[in-house]
Write an enzyme that holds these catalytic residues in place. Structure first.
Site, PDB file in Angstrom:
ATOM      1  N   GLN A 200       0.875  -1.117   0.719  1.00  0.00           N
ATOM      2  CA  GLN A 200      -0.103   0.309  -0.091  1.00  0.00           C
ATOM      3  C   GLN A 200       0.608   1.484   0.329  1.00  0.00           C
ATOM      4  OE1 GLN A 200      -2.794  -1.946   3.218  1.00  0.00           O
ATOM      5  NE2 GLN A 200      -2.763  -0.086   2.903  1.00  0.00           N
ATOM      6  N   GLU A 235      -0.002  -1.455   4.537  1.00  0.00           N
ATOM      7  CA  GLU A 235       0.614  -0.106   4.309  1.00  0.00           C
ATOM      8  C   GLU A 235       2.417  -0.303   5.246  1.00  0.00           C
ATOM      9  OE1 GLU A 235      -1.779   2.159   6.903  1.00  0.00           O
ATOM     10  OE2 GLU A 235      -0.772   3.618   7.589  1.00  0.00           O
ATOM     11  N   ARG A 313      -5.415   7.154  16.966  1.00  0.00           N
ATOM     12  CA  ARG A 313      -6.554   6.891  16.434  1.00  0.00           C
ATOM     13  C   ARG A 313      -7.813   6.493  17.454  1.00  0.00           C
ATOM     14  NH1 ARG A 313      -9.704   8.172  11.059  1.00  0.00           N
ATOM     15  NH2 ARG A 313      -7.587   8.795  10.108  1.00  0.00           N
ATOM     16  N   THR A 443      -4.452  10.997  10.560  1.00  0.00           N
ATOM     17  CA  THR A 443      -4.144  11.889  11.653  1.00  0.00           C
ATOM     18  C   THR A 443      -3.143  12.705  11.547  1.00  0.00           C
ATOM     19  OG1 THR A 443      -2.819   9.644  12.745  1.00  0.00           O
ATOM     20  CG2 THR A 443      -5.356  10.470  12.822  1.00  0.00           C
ATOM     21  N   GLU A 716     -12.828   2.266   5.141  1.00  0.00           N
ATOM     22  CA  GLU A 716     -13.144   2.025   6.472  1.00  0.00           C
ATOM     23  C   GLU A 716     -13.896   1.884   7.477  1.00  0.00           C
ATOM     24  OE1 GLU A 716      -9.518   4.395   7.212  1.00  0.00           O
ATOM     25  OE2 GLU A 716      -9.028   2.701   8.378  1.00  0.00           O
TER      26      GLU A 716
HETATM   27  N1  MTE Z   1     -11.295  -2.930   0.120  1.00  0.00           N
HETATM   28  C1  MTE Z   1     -11.099  -4.240  -0.668  1.00  0.00           C
HETATM   29  N2  MTE Z   1     -11.798  -4.315  -1.053  1.00  0.00           N
HETATM   30  N3  MTE Z   1      -9.399  -3.736  -0.561  1.00  0.00           N
HETATM   31  C2  MTE Z   1      -8.906  -3.744   0.889  1.00  0.00           C
HETATM   32  O1  MTE Z   1      -7.671  -3.689   0.771  1.00  0.00           O
HETATM   33  N4  MTE Z   1      -8.449  -1.983   2.153  1.00  0.00           N
HETATM   34  C3  MTE Z   1      -9.968  -1.120   2.687  1.00  0.00           C
HETATM   35  C4  MTE Z   1     -10.823  -0.211   2.409  1.00  0.00           C
HETATM   36  N5  MTE Z   1     -11.452  -0.290   1.488  1.00  0.00           N
HETATM   37  C5  MTE Z   1      -9.333  -3.077   1.466  1.00  0.00           C
HETATM   38  C6  MTE Z   1     -10.437  -1.875   0.967  1.00  0.00           C
HETATM   39  C7  MTE Z   1      -9.039  -0.072   4.246  1.00  0.00           C
HETATM   40  S1  MTE Z   1      -7.898  -0.390   4.947  1.00  0.00           S
HETATM   41  C8  MTE Z   1      -8.559   0.770   3.232  1.00  0.00           C
HETATM   42  S2  MTE Z   1      -7.548   2.534   4.340  1.00  0.00           S
HETATM   43  C9  MTE Z   1      -9.099   2.286   2.231  1.00  0.00           C
HETATM   44  O2  MTE Z   1      -9.721   0.672   1.567  1.00  0.00           O
HETATM   45  C10 MTE Z   1      -8.084   2.268   1.106  1.00  0.00           C
HETATM   46  O3  MTE Z   1      -8.530   2.805   0.199  1.00  0.00           O
HETATM   47  P1  MTE Z   1      -8.943   4.262  -0.012  1.00  0.00           P
HETATM   48  O4  MTE Z   1      -8.440   4.786   1.111  1.00  0.00           O
HETATM   49  O5  MTE Z   1      -9.189   4.224  -1.357  1.00  0.00           O
HETATM   50  O6  MTE Z   1     -10.590   3.937   0.761  1.00  0.00           O
HETATM   51  N1  HPA Z   2      -4.910   6.017   8.883  1.00  0.00           N
HETATM   52  C1  HPA Z   2      -4.198   5.045   8.103  1.00  0.00           C
HETATM   53  N2  HPA Z   2      -3.109   5.277   8.200  1.00  0.00           N
HETATM   54  C2  HPA Z   2      -2.412   5.975   8.698  1.00  0.00           C
HETATM   55  C3  HPA Z   2      -2.967   6.774   8.906  1.00  0.00           C
HETATM   56  C4  HPA Z   2      -4.320   7.165   9.384  1.00  0.00           C
HETATM   57  O1  HPA Z   2      -4.930   7.871  10.243  1.00  0.00           O
HETATM   58  N3  HPA Z   2      -1.970   7.772  10.071  1.00  0.00           N
HETATM   59  C5  HPA Z   2      -0.408   7.095   9.503  1.00  0.00           C
HETATM   60  N4  HPA Z   2      -1.190   6.299   9.090  1.00  0.00           N
HETATM   61 MO1  MOS Z   3      -6.234   1.094   5.573  1.00  0.00          MO
HETATM   62  S1  MOS Z   3      -5.993   0.339   7.807  1.00  0.00           S
HETATM   63  O1  MOS Z   3      -5.882   3.002   7.020  1.00  0.00           O
HETATM   64  O2  MOS Z   3      -4.851   0.889   5.300  1.00  0.00           O
END
Ligand code: MTE
Ligand code: HPA
Ligand code: MOS
Length: 759
Positions: A200, A235, A313, A443, A716
């Site tokens: 990621q 991540e 968080r 954050t 999320e």
């Molecule tokens: N959806 C799918 N299909 N696969 C993933 O790995 N990760 C989740 C969410 N939805 C994820 C998912 C997480 S932890 C986050 S932070 C967000 O997607 C990241 O993508 P976005 O910032 O585009 O929402």
């Molecule tokens: N969310 C997800 N990932 C992160 C954050 C957060 O707020 N801060 C640092 N990594």
């Molecule tokens: Mo999502 S836990 O912020 O990769």
């Protein structure tokens, strides 16, 4: 308008490749001739002095090319991001079962794995801590504790006729991305290295590889096509494997690949942070929450990883979607001898929200009122302050609650539940409401920036690069929509390139649900710059005096709203012939946000996402098993950009949350060994645990200008609807056994349900 409609119902652009098995993941990349394969030798104990590593037998195995340990690191043997406390390879001590000690490289994967088993480490055992409260007692903290304060709880208790206290715990959660961790690195010219990683955070991989190899960042190129799921587990924790293959390339000048097997991945990687917490809640005679205190003990595992940010968080979300005038919340990040725990969808928020929901459930039971009465009375209103100082601006807490209870006829659900329970002795139904509030932005303020690079090729086709990583959440589809809408051209004209550190640099990880907002805004900026430039060319071509009269609509240049003879492709070619630049970058940094850690106050979030879920369950009171009859949701999408993708995020997040709350039981023994180390012992939700009926209603809400096209982040938040599953089951258990003392110890597995039924 019509075009916008088709955009909004655009299918995920990856779906065709996915169902045909044509999409490329790291393990699908065609390997170069001479590619070697890696395998990790990891610690067989959770804590000890590492006296000696014997790699002789491994090296002697035919087909083995090299064995690397800490001694072979040319730069720093350090991969810690927030705190430099985690070696790539254990050096003098091992701190968790599964900690990498050596990396074997061989002609084939089988040989590499066989050789890893021939390595012997002499480790003198040290005491093992797995419990966060014990770690705190022994002073084993990752960082100093944090405390968020609003009002004054110490004096507020006097105004509370009702005060309740207790404990609540949530276990960890295995990410179980379908694609396990892995990376493939290849030598480039002049000692440079290209890494394909399932990460990621391409920049995190680049930066850490450079640090470990003692190279400048420009020597490392990281490329990501897509991930077979990340969920936060990639991540930070995609980095070590990528750095190991890069280290092997550095020494051997040969391509090296390493893909973890499922059990290796489960054993060696960290998971959602387990938490155990103390709470105290005070209410007045009208069920208003006057005071709330919570102490969170986070099980960080053996190194910081992202745990300090996760902890923060937890504090940000410790009051969920409620206004509480007096709050004291303290959080300890506790060092244990488990694999370093890490980001997981919700990033500590769900762990904090579970505790206040437990406190409300406890108060409700003692007062003999439905928890929903307390929840509803305390929902955030516009202007209410969060404990961290930010004010709720347009809280959809009340509107989503009202919409859910009205649309899904909560009265009727209550009646039906009571009627069912009155006539059924061995089956009991329960329901619970779960309102959510989730702050959108990293954050850490500095991480809220992104960039995009757009090329318009002179045939009119467009290539888009951003820092966004596609992991199934559909961000590439949304990026395509941004470019297609700004240019007003057909989706087919646009291609999403891989995420690559050479094209887009210094990226934040795709995380915090903010990927589409940050990268989409950067992309919008780049596209608008190009559009303005093209309009000037169009005005010249068509001899239109005023550039502001020019628009592009569905692939055609319009003058004062009238379609002209000039189409997109011709316009682009004309611009090229006039030597106008057809490439542009965009940079976006979220405005307004700030946070002062010395005061624990500020305005950390661009906006908040709200929603309300009603969960209905039937418990089999002979077996302790349960089925979810329905989860009915009203969710605040703002102005959703893509209803199919966004609904998919709600459904997936919900089921993942239900799994965390009910089935997924992570188990380490006292020696720190993972017992739930395979899919036979670690149960994840399958089709049978999905609620029979999932309804998702889009709340008519305004959105936010800080969201891309006012389409609020969705990744999320829906996981937290799953928390309702715990309390719905609890209510069904109470219908059978009104005397039960809730343990507030998730997951509520069938075993625990059975115990509670007959307590
Ligand atoms: N959806 C799918 N299909 N696969 C993933 O790995 N990760 C989740 C969410 N939805 C994820 C998912 C997480 S932890 C986050 S932070 C967000 O997607 C990241 O993508 P976005 O910032 O585009 O929402
Ligand atoms: N969310 C997800 N990932 C992160 C954050 C957060 O707020 N801060 C640092 N990594
Ligand atoms: Mo999502 S836990 O912020 O990769």
């Amino acid at each position: 308008m019509k075009q916008e409609q088709t955009h909004k119902s655009l299918k995920n652009i990856d779906s065709h490749g996915h169902v045909r098995g044509e999409s490329i993941y790291v393990d699908d990349i065609a390997v170069q001739q001479g590619t070697l394969y890696g395998a990790v030798y990891d610690a067989p104990v959770a804590h000890g002095h590492l006296k000696h590593i014997n790699v002789r037998k491994a090296k002697a195995l035919p087909g083995v090319v090299a064995v690397f340990t800490a001694a072979d690191v040319p730069g720093e043997n350090q991969i810690g991001g927030i705190i430099p406390d985690e070696p790539l390879f254990a050096d003098k001590e091992v701190h968790f079962w599964g900690q990498p000690i050596a990396f074997v490289v061989a002609q084939t994967e089988d040989i590499a794995r066989e050789a890893a088993q021939l390595i012997e480490a002499e480790i003198t055992p040290l005491p093992v801590i797995t419990d966060p409260r014990e770690a705190k007692e022994k002073g084993e903290l990752i960082a100093p504790p944090r405390t968020f304060v609003l009002g004054d709880t110490a004096t507020a208790w006097q105004a509370c006729p009702h005060v309740y206290s207790g404990q609540a715990s949530t276990n960890g959660q295995e990410h179980l991305y379908i694609e396990t961790q892995g990376a493939y690195a290849c030598p480039a010219e002049n000692g440079n290295i290209k890494i394909h990683s399932s990460t990621q955070g391409p920049t995190a991989v680049q930066k850490t590889a450079a640090r470990v190899l003692g190279l400048p960042m420009h020597a490392i190129e990281v490329d990501v096509t897509r991930l077979g799921g990340g969920f936060g587990g990639k991540e930070d924790q995609a980095t070590p494997w990528a750095v190991m293959v890069a280290l092997a390339v550095y020494h051997l000048k040969r391509p090296v690949k390493y893909i973890l097997h499922r059990m290796d991945d489960m054993r060696m990687t960290g998971k959602r942070n387990p938490y155990t917490s103390d709470f105290k809640i005070g209410l007045d005679a009208n069920l208003k929450i006057i005071a709330y205190e919570a102490t969170f003990y986070q099980n960080a595992g053996a190194a910081a990883d992202l745990s300090p940010a996760v902890l923060e968080r937890t504090l940000f979300h410790c009051t969920n979607s409620y206004y509480v005038p007096n709050v004291t919340a303290t959080a300890y990040s506790c060092r244990t001898n488990l694999p370093p725990n890490t980001a997981f969808r919700g990033f500590g928020g769900p762990q904090g929200m579970f505790v206040i929901e437990a406190a409300i459930a406890k108060a409700a039971q003692a007062l003999g009122v439905p928890a929903a009465d307390i929840q509803q009375k305390n929902l955030l209103q516009a202007g209410d302050s969060f404990p961290y100082g930010q004010k709720a601006e347009n809280p959809e807490a009340v509107s989503s609650w009202s919409a859910a209870t009205r649309k899904y006829a909560l009265d009727h659900i209550a009646q039906q539940t009571n009627a069912f329970n009155a006539v059924n002795a061995h089956y009991k139904k329960g329901y619970a409401l779960m309102p959510i509030c989730f702050g959108i932005s990293f954050t850490k303020t500095l991480m809220n920036q992104a960039r995009a690079l757009v090329h318009i090729y002179h045939d009119g086709s467009v290539g888009v690069s951003t820092g966004a990583v596609e992991m199934g959440q559909g961000v590439n589809t949304k990026m395509l929509q941004v470019a297609a809408q700004v240019f007003s051209i057909a989706n087919e004209r646009i291609k999403l390139e891989t995420t690559n550190t050479t094209r887009v640099a210094n990226t934040s990880p795709s995380a915090a649900s903010a990927t589409a907002d940050l990268n989409g805004k950067a992309l919008e900026i780049a596209c608008r710059k190009l559009l303005e430039r093209l309009k000037v060319v169009a005005a010249e071509e068509l001899a239109i005096a005023n550039v502001t009269d020019v628009t592009i609509n569905n692939g055609w240049v319009h003058a004062k709203g009238q379609k002209t003879e000039l189409d997109w492709n011709t316009l682009v070619l004309q611009a090229f012939l006039k030597r106008v630049s057809l490439s542009e970058v965009g940079h976006y940094a979220t405005p307004r946000i700030h946070f002062d850690q010395s005061k624990e106050k500020g305005h950390p979030f661009a906006y908040h996402v709200y929603g309300t879920a009603i969960t209905e369950v039937t418990v089999d009171c002979i077996r302790g098993t349960y089925e979810f009859d329905a989860v009915k949701i009203v969710h605040d999408f703002g102005a959703s950009m893509n209803t199919i993708v966004d609904k998919g995020q709600i459904e997936g997040g919900l089921v993942q949350g239900i799994g965390w709350m009910t089935l997924e039981e992570l188990e380490y023994n006292k020696q720190g060994k993972l017992l739930s180390n395979a899919l036979s012992t670690y149960k994840v939700p399958d089709i049978y645990s999905v609620p029979k009926d999932i309804q998702v209603e889009f709340l008519a809400a305004e959105g936010s200008n800080l969201a891309i096209f006012k389409s609020k982040a969705v990744g999320e938040p829906p996981l937290m609807y799953g928390i309702g599953a715990y309390f719905a089951i609890l209510n069904a258990v109470r219908a059978f056994n009104p005397q039960v003392t809730p343990a507030f110890d998730a997951p509520f597995t069938p075993e625990k349900v059975l115990t509670a039924l007959y307590e």
